[in-house]
Design a protein around this motif. Structure first.
Motif, PDB file in Angstrom:
ATOM      1  N   SER A 122       0.840  -1.192   0.000  1.00  0.00           N
ATOM      2  CA  SER A 122       0.000   0.000   0.000  1.00  0.00           C
ATOM      3  C   SER A 122       0.879   1.247   0.000  1.00  0.00           C
ATOM      4  N   LEU A 123       0.433   2.267  -0.724  1.00  0.00           N
ATOM      5  CA  LEU A 123       1.150   3.538  -0.778  1.00  0.00           C
ATOM      6  C   LEU A 123       0.419   4.628   0.005  1.00  0.00           C
ATOM      7  N   ALA A 124      -0.531   4.201   0.833  1.00  0.00           N
ATOM      8  CA  ALA A 124      -1.350   5.154   1.586  1.00  0.00           C
ATOM      9  C   ALA A 124      -0.520   6.014   2.533  1.00  0.00           C
ATOM     10  N   ASP A 125       0.601   5.484   3.009  1.00  0.00           N
ATOM     11  CA  ASP A 125       1.436   6.237   3.948  1.00  0.00           C
ATOM     12  C   ASP A 125       2.522   7.050   3.234  1.00  0.00           C
ATOM     13  N   LYS A 126       2.419   7.155   1.890  1.00  0.00           N
ATOM     14  CA  LYS A 126       3.389   7.924   1.109  1.00  0.00           C
ATOM     15  C   LYS A 126       2.633   8.971   0.292  1.00  0.00           C
ATOM     16  N   PRO A 127       2.197  10.054   0.933  1.00  0.00           N
ATOM     17  CA  PRO A 127       1.345  11.045   0.261  1.00  0.00           C
ATOM     18  C   PRO A 127       1.974  11.708  -0.952  1.00  0.00           C
ATOM     19  N   ASN A 128       3.301  11.720  -1.031  1.00  0.00           N
ATOM     20  CA  ASN A 128       3.972  12.357  -2.167  1.00  0.00           C
ATOM     21  C   ASN A 128       4.173  11.408  -3.347  1.00  0.00           C
TER      22      ASN A 128
END
Length: 206
Positions: free
Chosen positions: A80-86
């Motif tokens: 998941s990339l949910a914790d990488k807002p950029n």
């Protein structure tokens, strides 16, 4: 007795069908089978692809083991990339290496529903051409559908789509490979696997 269902990879969405091989009808398979008179690939292309087989790169006695245990290689995982807002694909998902991958190595086949090119979806973001056919992983596929475009993530792609021969079925398939240049040094463990979607992909979505 019904066939045993493959184990779902971690983070696989419940609304998508996971498959461990091409979803292809027999009447279309003949166009990919290199021994068939209907095969659409040239002898030159086939000769080049014959140097690439599932068994050589995966170290398995048979690629059919992928159907039994599709995650046996442990070469990729969906994160998941949910914790990488950029991240340009946040909050969705990406494909990451679970071990060091060498230049030119086949990372994973790209599976989906196969149709003729004429009947391929014009709106799917997961459709790849395979000569006169198309492989669409929009609603059914494997981990390969989660490979992201490199733009905004890496300076250049570290992987690419390439055709290879699945020796168990004697047919051409599409796979995701590590860029063969030794200057890039392959893909490191825990690094995101990224390809170039191509200019045509982005121009069609402007």
């Amino acid at each position: 007795m019904s066939a045993k269902q493959p184990k779902l990879p971690k983070n696989w969405p419940s609304n998508l069908k996971f498959i461990s091989g091409l979803d292809i009808d027999k009447d279309l398979s003949k166009y990919l089978e290199i021994s068939s008179s209907a095969c659409r690939f040239s002898p030159k292309d086939i000769a080049a692809m014959e140097r690439i087989s599932v068994s050589k790169f995966y170290g398995l006695s048979s690629s059919k083991q992928l159907s039994i245990s599709p995650t046996a290689l442990n070469s990729v995982k969906i994160e998941s990339l949910a914790d990488k807002p950029n991240h340009p694909a946040s909050p969705y998902f990406g494909l990451f290496a679970t071990k060091n991958l060498s230049p030119g190595q086949l990372i994973i086949p790209y599976y989906g529903k196969v149709s003729t090119s004429e009947n391929a979806s014009e709106t799917s973001d997961y459709c790849l051409r395979l000569n006169c056919l198309a492989v669409d992983a929009d609603s059914t596929g494997n981990e390969g559908r989660y490979v992201n475009d490199y733009r905004g993530i890496l300076d250049k792609p570290n992987a690419e789509f390439k055709e290879f021969i699945n020796t168990d079925y004697n047919r051409v398939e599409m796979g995701i490979f590590v860029i063969s240049s030794k200057l890039q040094g392959g893909i490191k463990k825990k690094q995101e696997i990224c390809i170039s979607y191509g200019k045509g992909f982005w121009s069609a979505r402007k």
